[in-house]
Enzyme design. Sequence first.
Site, PDB file in Angstrom:
ATOM      1  CB  CYS A  28      -1.264  -0.040   1.162  1.00 18.47           C
ATOM      2  SG  CYS A  28       0.208  -0.367   2.590  1.00 18.47           S
ATOM      3  CB  CYS A  47       2.446  -2.269   7.093  1.00 14.08           C
ATOM      4  SG  CYS A  47       0.752  -1.269   6.485  1.00 14.08           S
ATOM      5  CB  CYS A  89      -2.623  -3.213   4.137  1.00  9.54           C
ATOM      6  SG  CYS A  89      -0.570  -3.371   3.905  1.00  9.54           S
ATOM      7  CB  CYS A 111      25.771   3.512  12.110  1.00  7.91           C
ATOM      8  SG  CYS A 111      25.537   2.863  13.938  1.00  7.91           S
ATOM      9  CG  HIS A 167      28.157   6.421  15.678  1.00  4.11           C
ATOM     10  ND1 HIS A 167      27.304   6.551  14.343  1.00  4.11           N
ATOM     11  CD2 HIS A 167      29.188   7.309  14.869  1.00  4.11           C
ATOM     12  CE1 HIS A 167      27.545   6.728  13.180  1.00  4.11           C
ATOM     13  NE2 HIS A 167      28.463   7.687  14.208  1.00  4.11           N
ATOM     14  CG  ASP A 217      30.681   9.069  10.175  1.00  2.00           C
ATOM     15  OD1 ASP A 217      30.045   8.304   9.495  1.00  2.00           O
ATOM     16  OD2 ASP A 217      30.068   9.265  11.906  1.00  2.00           O
TER      17      ASP A 217
END
EC number: 3.5.1.52
Length: 606
Positions: A194, A225, A228, A251, A278, A295
């Site tokens: 959808c 979802c 739906c 990351c 991170h 990075d």
Amino acid sequence: MPVTEVGSLPELNNILERSDANRLIIIDFFANWCGPCRMISPIFEQFSAEYGNATFLKVNCDVARDIVQRYNISAMPTFIFLKNRQQVDMVRGANQQAIAEKIRQHYSPTPANPNAASDSEKRFLEQFVKCSNVPRSYQDEVFKALARSVMPEELVGRAMTEGPRDEKAILKDLLHWFKTQFFTWFDRPTCPKCTLKCSTDGLQGTPTREEQKEGGASRVEVYICDGCNTEMRFPRYNNPAKLLQTRTGRCGEWANCFGLLLAALNLESRFIYDTTDHVWNEVYLLAEQRWCHVDPCENTMDRPLLYTRGWGKTLGYCIGYGSDHVVDVTWRYIWDSKKLVTQRNEVRQPVFENFLSKLNSRQAEGQTEPRKRELAVRRVCELMEMMAQEAKNHKIGWEKIGDDLGGRITGSEEWRRERGELGESGPKLLAEPIKLAPPTGPAQNYLEFNYDVITDTYSQPPEIGFSAQAFELENVQRVEETDWNMTYLCRKRGDAPGNISWHFDLKSLKKSIEKIEIRMAGIQKFEKGKAMAIACLGDSCMRLPIDCSALTIEDPKNAEILKITATLSGGEGAIGFQQAQIFRTELKRGGGARTESFSVKIWMKN
């Protein structure tokens, strides 16, 4: 520590042999048919959670007869207390108070070996072990060949040349291509049925056998979802070759896949794991004999204070994993090393150093003697560099060093705000007229200033971020549409208009101006959106052409301040905020060449 059931005497002997001399071991001898045994069992579990430096074991007397015979157990429950492999006490019956008293009598909160980790320290240190295998996979020649096959030929050719190569330029172009053309950020999925974007967080699922075998997935996020009820899966793949296919993630996936690309281009790298959630990379620059911060998520390099000064994070442990070594690199990424020492309370420092030394030794198996010497020299130089850089940073000062360091740019704003990684409130503005950099070379009477929306950089410091040279900014954001391969500035979500302005200091030029040429690319309006850019000089204002042609101002008299303002408004519906744009540009541009999304050129009279 949870209670462990022991099924045989050899298993028990193994536990006793591995235990520290100060560690108390309590064995609960029970039987399933024994009522008092069942009654005391949950209390025994509570004791195990309360006393971290003790081992709580259970022995089923109907199963482990060899253990029962060793300790002459004739009634259940019976509790045996051991220390340094010797029995020190015993309690018969389900007597909670007596058991508690014996535990308090014999319990030692710390191990006899000062370098031995307690249970809580072991749980903390376990996270560092799992990353050690990540960079080893980068040495797979098949993986590296696959990585080279997906990269631009021109970039691979420059990197694989036998002669001298500009490692920094290669890195910069690789970062730009990886961020803008190859890998995408995964926030929440869009339903394939959808097309509704999922608004809820994912549930923890179990990887399928195929996801584990082909992609090394250790966990899966499952989304449902809202419209739906279609189920969508996001496996967290750890195999970098698989990530060459999926090309999406957060990351961890970004740094893992990028690490393989670096290895494929013969760039030695580290995978950096940060305990505050991170991950990034480091690359060893041969020409400069140093490790450089990289990075891929942020498309940036050599800005190690980005996380503490820019994002506002408090880092604790940043561990670097090479293919044959593991080191603590936290000092490179922090402002105050003395303060860090006082903040590290998850594990005692001698315990951490002992653990990291063993982990490094395991990673270094098979090293040649020349390689060992090379890494030892590098490490000494690296530690000296970190100390020198910290002293240099303090001379520059906290405020000034953050001039080109902003908050995190990857991920939704809501997600970044929840993690506290937006940095200081609002983007950092120049908030003063721009003093143009003096001309160099033969063109002494010509000045130029420009902004590139693709790299989000200006032509003069502070360079990083569209807000870095702005005089005023309100309700404007930079957007990358990876599906349409476009990037631009537009309003933030909502009905409020957006404004951004740049002021240029012409008075400081100290020469008469012959003409000024202003060009702004990608002024776009969709549906009912409104986008307008004007330039004001003295008591007159002019609209900038929307067809990317130049606005030329001839022989301006007594010019002091040039003001250029873009206003974005209008639009309708859920994406109305995107229907007025400036700098709209296609992301797919090869070779890393700059684009002039916005330029101001000034010719001065002789």
